[in-house]
Design a protein around this motif. Structure first.
Motif, mmCIF file in Angstrom:
data_model
loop_
_atom_site.group_PDB
_atom_site.id
_atom_site.type_symbol
_atom_site.label_atom_id
_atom_site.label_comp_id
_atom_site.label_asym_id
_atom_site.label_seq_id
_atom_site.Cartn_x
_atom_site.Cartn_y
_atom_site.Cartn_z
ATOM 1 N N TYR A 112 0.966 -0.886 -0.137
ATOM 2 C CA TYR A 112 -0.109 -0.497 -0.162
ATOM 3 C C TYR A 112 1.003 0.951 0.597
ATOM 4 C CZ TYR A 112 -4.817 -2.274 0.955
ATOM 5 O OH TYR A 112 -5.162 -3.105 1.235
ATOM 6 N N GLY A 113 2.058 0.732 0.359
ATOM 7 C CA GLY A 113 3.271 2.343 0.048
ATOM 8 C C GLY A 113 2.900 2.993 1.636
ATOM 9 N N ILE A 114 2.399 2.059 2.583
ATOM 10 C CA ILE A 114 2.266 2.882 3.970
ATOM 11 C C ILE A 114 2.537 2.452 5.116
ATOM 12 C CG2 ILE A 114 0.190 3.168 6.029
ATOM 13 C CD1 ILE A 114 -1.913 3.018 3.543
ATOM 14 N N ASP A 115 3.490 3.179 5.858
ATOM 15 C CA ASP A 115 4.145 2.809 6.803
ATOM 16 C C ASP A 115 3.211 2.483 8.471
ATOM 17 O OD1 ASP A 115 6.558 2.125 8.262
ATOM 18 O OD2 ASP A 115 7.416 4.786 8.492
ATOM 19 N N LYS A 116 3.219 1.263 8.345
ATOM 20 C CA LYS A 116 2.345 1.110 9.651
ATOM 21 C C LYS A 116 3.320 -0.200 10.552
ATOM 22 C CE LYS A 116 -1.522 2.553 9.887
ATOM 23 N NZ LYS A 116 -2.535 2.429 8.721
ATOM 24 N N THR A 117 2.820 0.112 11.636
ATOM 25 C CA THR A 117 3.953 -0.744 12.697
ATOM 26 C C THR A 117 2.636 -2.069 12.772
ATOM 27 O OG1 THR A 117 3.523 -0.250 14.361
ATOM 28 C CG2 THR A 117 5.197 1.270 13.286
ATOM 29 N N PRO A 118 3.540 -3.768 12.797
ATOM 30 C CA PRO A 118 3.046 -4.448 13.031
ATOM 31 C C PRO A 118 2.523 -4.825 14.024
ATOM 32 C CG PRO A 118 4.659 -4.765 11.835
ATOM 33 C CD PRO A 118 4.825 -3.838 12.169
ATOM 34 N N ALA A 119 3.305 -4.000 15.267
ATOM 35 C CA ALA A 119 2.012 -4.156 16.424
ATOM 36 C C ALA A 119 1.093 -2.661 16.817
ATOM 37 C CB ALA A 119 3.494 -3.342 17.535
ATOM 38 N N GLU A 120 0.839 -1.595 15.821
ATOM 39 C CA GLU A 120 -0.339 -1.117 16.308
ATOM 40 C C GLU A 120 -1.373 -1.910 15.461
ATOM 41 O OE1 GLU A 120 0.566 2.499 13.504
ATOM 42 O OE2 GLU A 120 -1.200 3.162 13.903
ATOM 43 N N MET A 121 -1.205 -2.746 14.719
ATOM 44 C CA MET A 121 -2.024 -3.105 13.291
ATOM 45 C C MET A 121 -2.343 -4.424 14.418
ATOM 46 S SD MET A 121 -2.782 -1.087 10.888
ATOM 47 C CE MET A 121 -4.015 -1.980 10.639
ATOM 48 N N LEU A 122 -1.464 -5.197 15.031
ATOM 49 C CA LEU A 122 -2.091 -6.739 15.615
ATOM 50 C C LEU A 122 -2.699 -6.308 17.448
ATOM 51 C CD1 LEU A 122 0.954 -8.730 15.129
ATOM 52 C CD2 LEU A 122 -0.933 -9.314 13.875
ATOM 53 N N ALA A 149 -7.624 -6.933 10.090
ATOM 54 C CA ALA A 149 -6.545 -5.858 10.515
ATOM 55 C C ALA A 149 -6.268 -6.047 9.312
ATOM 56 C CB ALA A 149 -5.237 -6.322 11.393
ATOM 57 N N THR A 150 -5.652 -6.652 8.464
ATOM 58 C CA THR A 150 -5.304 -6.739 6.920
ATOM 59 C C THR A 150 -6.036 -5.735 5.976
ATOM 60 O OG1 THR A 150 -5.608 -8.031 5.503
ATOM 61 C CG2 THR A 150 -3.807 -8.546 7.119
ATOM 62 N N THR A 151 -7.014 -5.453 6.906
ATOM 63 C CA THR A 151 -8.267 -4.621 5.930
ATOM 64 C C THR A 151 -8.104 -3.221 6.236
ATOM 65 O OG1 THR A 151 -10.552 -4.490 6.825
ATOM 66 C CG2 THR A 151 -9.934 -5.922 5.481
ATOM 67 N N LEU A 152 -7.275 -3.189 8.009
ATOM 68 C CA LEU A 152 -7.456 -1.225 7.771
ATOM 69 C C LEU A 152 -6.003 -0.738 7.344
ATOM 70 C CD1 LEU A 152 -8.996 -2.287 11.433
ATOM 71 C CD2 LEU A 152 -10.020 -1.024 9.620
ATOM 72 N N ILE A 153 -5.218 -1.703 7.697
ATOM 73 C CA ILE A 153 -4.130 -1.242 6.852
ATOM 74 C C ILE A 153 -3.615 0.652 6.439
ATOM 75 C CG2 ILE A 153 -1.479 -1.375 5.294
ATOM 76 C CD1 ILE A 153 -1.567 -3.981 6.708
ATOM 77 N N ASN A 154 -4.657 0.732 5.135
ATOM 78 C CA ASN A 154 -4.525 1.725 4.212
ATOM 79 C C ASN A 154 -5.465 2.447 4.678
ATOM 80 O OD1 ASN A 154 -6.686 -0.274 4.099
ATOM 81 N ND2 ASN A 154 -7.263 1.020 1.769
ATOM 82 N N ASN A 155 -5.383 2.751 6.033
ATOM 83 C CA ASN A 155 -7.131 4.197 7.161
ATOM 84 C C ASN A 155 -7.943 3.986 5.643
ATOM 85 O OD1 ASN A 155 -4.741 4.071 9.005
ATOM 86 N ND2 ASN A 155 -3.684 5.641 6.901
#
Ligand SMILES: Nc1ncnc2c1ncn2[C@@H]1O[C@H](COP(=O)(O)OP(=O)(O)OP(=O)(O)O)[C@@H](O)[C@H]1O
Length: 259
Positions: A112-122, A149-155
């Motif tokens: 997605y070209g988005i910088d999300k930390t795994p900890a935040e999403m999990l 969680a994977t659906t939320l990665i791109n806000n």
């Protein structure tokens, strides 16, 4: 009071949508709106056209005719803008078997070209302690939470969940309902399909019944039920104050079973 009560602004507008597979008409000119910030349920028997409709809105499938506007963008001319604003659950086959959950989140964020930390999403889906686990080793409920969680990665502004609780035990289902409500309460619109009417009744702000490619009713669960009762309908059996699911939950406890 959640967001839905305050605003009834359409975020998805479907107008006269038709989908033919060869000679077979799967969707026969349906129109509906999904309001910003609500949980909207598409209900109906197998083969009614729910998944086809969702996949067209998700830009994964071509329509035959009709118009669709998602968050102000026309699917005909701005499908890429729509893709950026929605979250879609991947099929399990899409998860690389040798990567753990953290690595998968890093991979998807990169896509997605988005910088999300795994900890935040999990953390959002209560899978912090499974960061090093592989997808295939998760329980059914955990797999569903991870895919949410994977659906939320791109806000996303809207997420689409196709039968997210199928096959889950009663606790896992209820936990997933809480998660979906939290996502809505944070302002994300949720479009969901389900075959469980108890689920639609407690979870969905509004539902549309689809049958044979047509929408045959669209309203809040409360209104539908009140109208049926007002028409003189009564259940044959005396309704008990609890059901077998309540017994199950009562006997086995409410805590998350699958860690
Ligand atoms: N690629 C395809 N080619 C031909 N027919 C299809 C295709 N995809 C779906 N259909 C048919 O279109 C109809 C609607 O299918 P769809 O999957 O949208 O229904 P659904 O409401 O999601 O059903 P379910 O509750 O079983 O998931 C069905 O009769 C199905 O067989």
């Amino acid at each position: 009071m959640h967001f839905y009560v305050m605003a009834k602004q359409p975020i998805i507008t479907v107008n006269n949508l038709v989908k033919n597979y060869g000679d077979f008409a799967a969707v026969k000119g349906i129109s509906f709106e999904v309001y910003e910030g609500e949980i909207f349920g598409l209900l109906g028997p197998n083969g009614a056209g729910k998944t086809t409709t969702l996949e067209i809105i998700e830009t994964l499938r071509d329509k035959t005719s009709g118009s669709i506007i998602v968050d102000g963008f026309d699917i005909e001319t701005d499908a890429n803008q729509i893709k950026k604003r929605i979250g879609v659950q991947l099929q399990a086959a899409g998860y690389y078997p040798n990567l753990n959950l953290s690595e998968l989140i890093v991979l998807f964020s990169g896509l997605y070209g988005i910088d999300k930390t795994p900890a935040e999403m999990l953390e959002k889906v209560a899978l912090t302690d499974k960061a090093k686990a592989k997808y295939k080793d998760l329980s059914g409920g955990q797999k569903q939470r991870f895919s949410i969680a994977t659906t939320l990665i791109n806000n996303p502004r809207i997420i689409f969940l196709d039968e997210p609780t199928t096959g889950l035990d009663p606790q896992a289902r209820r936990n997933l309902w809480d998660l979906i409500r939290e996502i809505r309460d944070q302002g994300t619109t949720v479009v969901i399909t389900t075959h469980y009417m108890d689920e639609a009744e407690v979870l969905c702000d509004r539902v549309a019944f689809v049958d044979g490619g047509h929408i045959i009713g669209i309203d809040t669960p409360d209104h539908f039920i009140d109208q049926l009762v007002a028409s003189g309908f009564e259940r044959k059996k005396q309704v008990k104050l609890a059901n077998l699911e309540d017994v199950f939950i009562n006997l086995t406890g409410k805590e998350w079973r699958e860690g």
